[in-house]
Design a protein around this motif. Structure first.
Motif, PDB file in Angstrom:
ATOM      1  N   LEU A  87       0.239  25.057  88.766  1.00 13.27           N
ATOM      2  CA  LEU A  87       1.346  25.604  87.941  1.00 13.27           C
ATOM      3  C   LEU A  87       2.798  24.848  88.126  1.00 13.27           C
ATOM      4  CD1 LEU A  87       0.480  29.120  86.943  1.00 13.27           C
ATOM      5  CD2 LEU A  87       0.046  27.257  85.689  1.00 13.27           C
ATOM      6  N   THR A  88       2.919  24.616  89.630  1.00 16.32           N
ATOM      7  CA  THR A  88       4.037  23.974  89.823  1.00 16.32           C
ATOM      8  C   THR A  88       4.021  22.575  89.732  1.00 16.32           C
ATOM      9  OG1 THR A  88       4.372  25.663  91.769  1.00 16.32           O
ATOM     10  CG2 THR A  88       5.312  23.572  92.041  1.00 16.32           C
ATOM     11  N   LEU A  89       2.972  21.949  90.001  1.00 19.10           N
ATOM     12  CA  LEU A  89       2.669  20.438  89.488  1.00 19.10           C
ATOM     13  C   LEU A  89       3.187  20.204  88.177  1.00 19.10           C
ATOM     14  CD1 LEU A  89      -0.418  19.621  91.718  1.00 19.10           C
ATOM     15  CD2 LEU A  89       1.652  18.807  91.999  1.00 19.10           C
ATOM     16  N   ARG A  90       2.367  21.296  87.229  1.00 16.34           N
ATOM     17  CA  ARG A  90       2.705  21.092  85.923  1.00 16.34           C
ATOM     18  C   ARG A  90       4.189  21.235  85.680  1.00 16.34           C
ATOM     19  NH1 ARG A  90      -0.957  23.469  81.001  1.00 16.34           N
ATOM     20  NH2 ARG A  90      -0.104  22.680  79.494  1.00 16.34           N
ATOM     21  N   ALA A  91       4.704  22.473  85.912  1.00 16.82           N
ATOM     22  CA  ALA A  91       6.082  22.872  85.696  1.00 16.82           C
ATOM     23  C   ALA A  91       7.134  21.801  86.275  1.00 16.82           C
ATOM     24  CB  ALA A  91       6.334  24.300  86.060  1.00 16.82           C
ATOM     25  N   LYS A  92       7.197  21.386  87.454  1.00 18.45           N
ATOM     26  CA  LYS A  92       8.182  20.772  88.088  1.00 18.45           C
ATOM     27  C   LYS A  92       7.880  19.293  88.231  1.00 18.45           C
ATOM     28  CE  LYS A  92       9.835  24.735  90.683  1.00 18.45           C
ATOM     29  NZ  LYS A  92      10.287  25.220  91.714  1.00 18.45           N
ATOM     30  N   HIS A  93       6.809  18.746  88.266  1.00 17.04           N
ATOM     31  CA  HIS A  93       6.433  17.515  88.462  1.00 17.04           C
ATOM     32  C   HIS A  93       5.909  16.925  87.176  1.00 17.04           C
ATOM     33  CE1 HIS A  93       7.625  18.105  92.519  1.00 17.04           C
ATOM     34  NE2 HIS A  93       6.672  19.170  92.652  1.00 17.04           N
ATOM     35  N   ASP A  94       5.535  17.519  86.121  1.00 14.26           N
ATOM     36  CA  ASP A  94       4.773  17.148  84.807  1.00 14.26           C
ATOM     37  C   ASP A  94       3.481  16.346  85.065  1.00 14.26           C
ATOM     38  OD1 ASP A  94       7.118  17.617  83.074  1.00 14.26           O
ATOM     39  OD2 ASP A  94       8.037  15.875  83.528  1.00 14.26           O
ATOM     40  N   LEU A  95       2.664  17.213  86.001  1.00  9.32           N
ATOM     41  CA  LEU A  95       1.419  16.559  86.361  1.00  9.32           C
ATOM     42  C   LEU A  95       0.242  17.623  86.026  1.00  9.32           C
ATOM     43  CD1 LEU A  95       2.078  15.106  89.884  1.00  9.32           C
ATOM     44  CD2 LEU A  95       1.595  13.934  87.883  1.00  9.32           C
ATOM     45  N   VAL A  96      -0.434  17.437  85.054  1.00  5.01           N
ATOM     46  CA  VAL A  96      -1.451  18.179  84.470  1.00  5.01           C
ATOM     47  C   VAL A  96      -2.659  17.904  85.113  1.00  5.01           C
ATOM     48  CG1 VAL A  96      -2.473  19.338  82.362  1.00  5.01           C
ATOM     49  CG2 VAL A  96      -0.253  18.634  82.358  1.00  5.01           C
ATOM     50  N   VAL A  97      -3.128  18.702  86.127  1.00  4.25           N
ATOM     51  CA  VAL A  97      -4.455  18.447  86.712  1.00  4.25           C
ATOM     52  C   VAL A  97      -5.414  19.712  86.929  1.00  4.25           C
ATOM     53  CG1 VAL A  97      -3.303  16.773  88.216  1.00  4.25           C
ATOM     54  CG2 VAL A  97      -3.521  19.060  88.912  1.00  4.25           C
ATOM     55  N   ASP A  98      -6.424  19.736  86.719  1.00  3.44           N
ATOM     56  CA  ASP A  98      -7.553  21.097  87.175  1.00  3.44           C
ATOM     57  C   ASP A  98      -7.770  21.171  88.436  1.00  3.44           C
ATOM     58  OD1 ASP A  98      -9.499  18.731  87.601  1.00  3.44           O
ATOM     59  OD2 ASP A  98     -10.394  18.970  85.702  1.00  3.44           O
ATOM     60  N   ARG A  99      -8.669  22.324  88.696  1.00  5.68           N
ATOM     61  CA  ARG A  99      -8.787  22.593  90.219  1.00  5.68           C
ATOM     62  C   ARG A  99      -9.498  21.472  90.806  1.00  5.68           C
ATOM     63  NH1 ARG A  99     -10.023  29.090  89.409  1.00  5.68           N
ATOM     64  NH2 ARG A  99     -11.131  27.889  87.604  1.00  5.68           N
ATOM     65  N   GLY A 100     -10.544  20.992  90.229  1.00  4.51           N
ATOM     66  CA  GLY A 100     -11.576  19.750  90.728  1.00  4.51           C
ATOM     67  C   GLY A 100     -10.875  18.836  91.233  1.00  4.51           C
ATOM     68  N   ARG A 101      -9.841  18.368  90.314  1.00  9.44           N
ATOM     69  CA  ARG A 101      -8.900  17.211  90.585  1.00  9.44           C
ATOM     70  C   ARG A 101      -8.007  17.528  92.085  1.00  9.44           C
ATOM     71  NH1 ARG A 101      -5.386  13.111  87.937  1.00  9.44           N
ATOM     72  NH2 ARG A 101      -4.750  11.785  89.554  1.00  9.44           N
ATOM     73  N   LEU A 102      -7.242  18.755  92.005  1.00  9.32           N
ATOM     74  CA  LEU A 102      -6.677  19.076  92.958  1.00  9.32           C
ATOM     75  C   LEU A 102      -7.312  18.861  94.253  1.00  9.32           C
ATOM     76  CD1 LEU A 102      -3.512  20.079  93.806  1.00  9.32           C
ATOM     77  CD2 LEU A 102      -4.805  22.383  93.225  1.00  9.32           C
ATOM     78  N   VAL A 103      -8.630  19.517  94.287  1.00 11.21           N
ATOM     79  CA  VAL A 103      -9.366  19.575  95.429  1.00 11.21           C
ATOM     80  C   VAL A 103      -9.828  18.155  95.867  1.00 11.21           C
ATOM     81  CG1 VAL A 103     -11.632  20.174  96.236  1.00 11.21           C
ATOM     82  CG2 VAL A 103     -10.390  21.953  95.211  1.00 11.21           C
ATOM     83  N   ARG A 104     -10.098  17.151  94.757  1.00 15.03           N
ATOM     84  CA  ARG A 104     -10.451  16.034  95.217  1.00 15.03           C
ATOM     85  C   ARG A 104      -9.571  14.955  95.846  1.00 15.03           C
ATOM     86  NH1 ARG A 104     -13.234  16.796  90.363  1.00 15.03           N
ATOM     87  NH2 ARG A 104     -11.635  15.562  89.348  1.00 15.03           N
TER      88      ARG A 104
END
Length: 139
Positions: A87-104
């Motif tokens: 949520l921080t990546l989305r709100a503050k950095h405009d990066l929409v990622v899913d959990r899988g991408r975050l883990v990879r």
């Protein structure tokens, strides 16, 4: 009377829907990113963080079809922390990622650091603190 459930057809399941009730969720179409050469960051005085950022060149695989799957169990606290990071990546950095991408991406960074630093890597240091059974080691 048939005991089979009546299901909608494919045209109903895969129809395009637009909702005027939640325009905040409608994302604008995005053009594919253009390769841009990033300027070298100026030294921040935190050599370890700079070195880790440079060694993370091999990125995670992103949104591609993957040929292997693993299951990883995490604690409730770890899951909440991961969701907060998302949520921080989305709100503050405009990066929409899913959990899988975050883990990879996290795995890619950790392995790059391990390849670059070996014995002094974050992975080795953290695994030394935690015993092979997953519990804290006794010193």
């Amino acid at each position: 009377m048939s005991r089979r459930a009546s299901l909608p057809g494919a045209s109903e399941l895969f129809r395009i829907t637009t909702s005027t009730a939640s325009p905040a969720l409608d994302l604008p179409p995005q053009a594919p990113p253009e390769p841009v050469e990033k300027p070298q960051p100026k030294p921040s005085g935190n050599d370890r963080a700079d070195q880790l950022a440079r060694s993370a060149a091999p990125h995670g695989s992103g949104r591609t079809k993957h040929d292997a799957k693993i299951t990883v169990y995490v604690s409730g606290d770890e899951l909440v922390a991961m969701e907060q990071a998302r949520l921080t990546l989305r709100a503050k950095h405009d990066l929409v990622v899913d959990r899988g991408r975050l883990v990879r991406e996290a795995v890619a960074v950790l392995l790059a650091d391990f390849d670059a630093n070996g014995e002094e890597s974050v992975l080795v240091q953290r695994l030394r603190v935690v015993g092979s059974d997953g519990g804290e080691t006794e010193d």
